[in-house]
Write a protein that holds these residues in place. Structure first.
Motif, mmCIF file in Angstrom:
data_model
loop_
_atom_site.group_PDB
_atom_site.id
_atom_site.type_symbol
_atom_site.label_atom_id
_atom_site.label_comp_id
_atom_site.label_asym_id
_atom_site.label_seq_id
_atom_site.Cartn_x
_atom_site.Cartn_y
_atom_site.Cartn_z
ATOM 1 N N VAL A 9 0.836 -1.198 0.000
ATOM 2 C CA VAL A 9 0.000 0.000 0.000
ATOM 3 C C VAL A 9 0.874 1.253 0.000
ATOM 4 N N ALA A 10 1.945 1.244 0.772
ATOM 5 C CA ALA A 10 2.844 2.395 0.803
ATOM 6 C C ALA A 10 3.464 2.640 -0.569
ATOM 7 N N GLU A 11 3.813 1.569 -1.262
ATOM 8 C CA GLU A 11 4.392 1.732 -2.596
ATOM 9 C C GLU A 11 3.367 2.331 -3.560
ATOM 10 N N GLY A 12 2.157 1.775 -3.567
ATOM 11 C CA GLY A 12 1.123 2.288 -4.466
ATOM 12 C C GLY A 12 0.754 3.732 -4.174
ATOM 13 N N ALA A 13 0.873 4.132 -2.901
ATOM 14 C CA ALA A 13 0.526 5.496 -2.512
ATOM 15 C C ALA A 13 1.629 6.494 -2.828
ATOM 16 N N ALA A 14 2.841 6.000 -3.091
ATOM 17 C CA ALA A 14 3.979 6.894 -3.313
ATOM 18 C C ALA A 14 4.254 7.190 -4.782
ATOM 19 N N VAL A 15 3.679 6.405 -5.686
ATOM 20 C CA VAL A 15 3.986 6.579 -7.110
ATOM 21 C C VAL A 15 3.337 7.867 -7.624
ATOM 22 N N PRO A 16 4.080 8.723 -8.331
ATOM 23 C CA PRO A 16 3.472 9.942 -8.897
ATOM 24 C C PRO A 16 2.329 9.600 -9.846
ATOM 25 N N THR A 17 1.316 10.466 -9.864
ATOM 26 C CA THR A 17 0.122 10.186 -10.670
ATOM 27 C C THR A 17 -0.018 11.115 -11.876
ATOM 28 N N ASP A 18 0.940 12.005 -12.114
ATOM 29 C CA ASP A 18 0.808 12.909 -13.250
ATOM 30 C C ASP A 18 1.015 12.153 -14.560
ATOM 31 N N GLY A 19 0.413 12.688 -15.626
ATOM 32 C CA GLY A 19 0.553 12.089 -16.945
ATOM 33 C C GLY A 19 -0.290 10.840 -17.118
ATOM 34 N N TRP A 20 -0.238 10.279 -18.336
ATOM 35 C CA TRP A 20 -0.978 9.063 -18.651
ATOM 36 C C TRP A 20 -0.029 7.948 -19.090
ATOM 37 N N ASP A 21 1.146 7.929 -18.459
ATOM 38 C CA ASP A 21 2.086 6.835 -18.678
ATOM 39 C C ASP A 21 1.751 5.739 -17.671
ATOM 40 N N PHE A 22 1.350 4.572 -18.181
ATOM 41 C CA PHE A 22 0.935 3.471 -17.303
ATOM 42 C C PHE A 22 2.002 2.377 -17.223
ATOM 43 N N SER A 23 3.246 2.718 -17.568
ATOM 44 C CA SER A 23 4.290 1.698 -17.612
ATOM 45 C C SER A 23 4.602 1.126 -16.228
ATOM 46 N N TRP A 24 4.316 1.882 -15.165
ATOM 47 C CA TRP A 24 4.577 1.374 -13.814
ATOM 48 C C TRP A 24 3.802 0.087 -13.542
ATOM 49 N N PHE A 25 2.654 -0.088 -14.198
ATOM 50 C CA PHE A 25 1.814 -1.246 -13.925
ATOM 51 C C PHE A 25 2.359 -2.544 -14.515
ATOM 52 N N ALA A 26 3.423 -2.488 -15.299
ATOM 53 C CA ALA A 26 3.962 -3.698 -15.932
ATOM 54 C C ALA A 26 4.263 -4.761 -14.883
ATOM 55 N N GLY A 27 3.697 -5.951 -15.080
ATOM 56 C CA GLY A 27 3.889 -7.044 -14.137
ATOM 57 C C GLY A 27 2.968 -6.999 -12.936
ATOM 58 N N ARG A 28 2.191 -5.926 -12.788
ATOM 59 C CA ARG A 28 1.320 -5.784 -11.621
ATOM 60 C C ARG A 28 -0.149 -5.686 -12.014
ATOM 61 N N ALA A 29 -0.426 -5.226 -13.232
ATOM 62 C CA ALA A 29 -1.801 -5.129 -13.714
ATOM 63 C C ALA A 29 -1.764 -5.172 -15.235
ATOM 64 N N THR A 30 -2.838 -5.704 -15.815
ATOM 65 C CA THR A 30 -2.924 -5.784 -17.271
ATOM 66 C C THR A 30 -4.316 -5.336 -17.716
ATOM 67 N N GLU A 31 -4.395 -4.866 -18.953
ATOM 68 C CA GLU A 31 -5.677 -4.509 -19.551
ATOM 69 C C GLU A 31 -5.601 -4.793 -21.043
ATOM 70 N N GLU A 32 -6.567 -5.532 -21.537
ATOM 71 C CA GLU A 32 -6.650 -5.756 -22.975
ATOM 72 C C GLU A 32 -6.819 -4.424 -23.703
ATOM 73 N N ARG A 33 -6.387 -4.395 -24.955
ATOM 74 C CA ARG A 33 -6.530 -3.196 -25.765
ATOM 75 C C ARG A 33 -7.546 -3.442 -26.878
#
Length: 264
Positions: A9-33
């Motif tokens: 939870v601390a890690e998820g709360a610390a990641v910056p949220t600006d922009g629409w770069d979703f590369s941080w989610f690699a290996g942690r979440a996926t979404e079909e395109r």
């Protein structure tokens, strides 16, 4: 080694949220395109455009990618709007090398551009399409090309935290209503496609970061306010695997009718 709830939870709360770069989610979440490939298709249209506008550009990442697909051809006039100052600053830096001007403009405000200024208006995931303004800034014969979020997108996750939502909330962003809005503004909808796409969240850090980044999913979300639900979801993921939700998307291609007798 398994990481604790508190660490994740601390890690998820610390990641910056600006922009629409979703590369941080690699290996942690996926979404079909969606099969239509919005950014690639936007690039093809940009390569043919004279003057283009990208609405609610976020940090400019999608437009930057699309312009890369369009190179070496690109519009002579290129502008973007963004209402959140950190994203506007990020987009300005990213898009300046393309010759794009980023204008700070709130999502619901009139667009700060002249009538018929653009032959192409783009938007990826606008909060809500401002149809009268889109129609106004398009030149006759111009095209609106966009990917919208559809109704009840990721509502498995939304309702996990907020409980069952009223029918009118689930019906928001209905493609039929959006078509009617476009047509009421004088646009002709040439194509409207929909998709329902699988999402998976593999740890609670990904859930926390997603809800902090996509702020309209659970309005007012904070770790403190939803700690009990987050802890329960962490345990469910640990016992049963990823949390599955489904996003909805819709592709809009709309055209402003050409002036009578004009050749386009």
């Amino acid at each position: 080694m398994n990481r604790t709830f508190e660490e994740l939870v601390a890690e998820g709360a610390a990641v910056p949220t600006d922009g629409w770069d979703f590369s941080w989610f690699a290996g942690r979440a996926t979404e079909e395109r969606p099969e239509w490939g919005y950014a690639r298709s936007a690039g093809e249209r940009l390569a043919r455009a004279r003057a283009a506008l990208d609405l609610q550009t976020g940090g400019g990442e999608v437009l930057d990618f699309a312009l890369g697909q369009a190179a070496p051809a690109r519009p002579t006039v290129l502008a973007a709007t963004e209402g959140w100052p950190p994203n506007a600053a990020r987009a300005t830096t990213l898009l300046a090398p393309h010759g794009a001007v980023v204008v700070a403009s709130q999502d619901t405000a009139p667009l700060p551009f002249a009538d018929a200024a653009f032959d192409l208006v783009l938007s990826r995931h606008p909060v809500a399409p401002h149809w009268p303004e889109i129609a106004r800034v398009l030149e006759p014969g111009g095209t609106y090309f966009a990917q919208h979020v559809g109704p009840a997108s990721a509502f498995e996750l939304v309702e996990y935290f907020l409980g069952p939502q009223p029918a009118e909330v689930r019906a928001g962003r209905d493609p039929g209503r959006e078509r009617a809005g476009a047509e009421a503004a004088g646009l002709e909808v040439e194509e409207l496609r929909t998709a329902r796409l699988r999402m998976e969240f593999h740890d609670i850090a990904a859930v926390v970061h997603f809800l902090r980044k996509v702020i309209w999913m659970v309005p007012g979300f904070t770790v403190e306010a939803y700690e009990d639900r987050l802890r329960a979801l962490h345990q469910e993921i640990g016992a049963g695997g990823p949390f599955v939700a489904h996003s909805t998307r819709q592709l809009f291609v709309a055209r402003k009718p050409a002036a009578e007798g004009a050749v386009v």
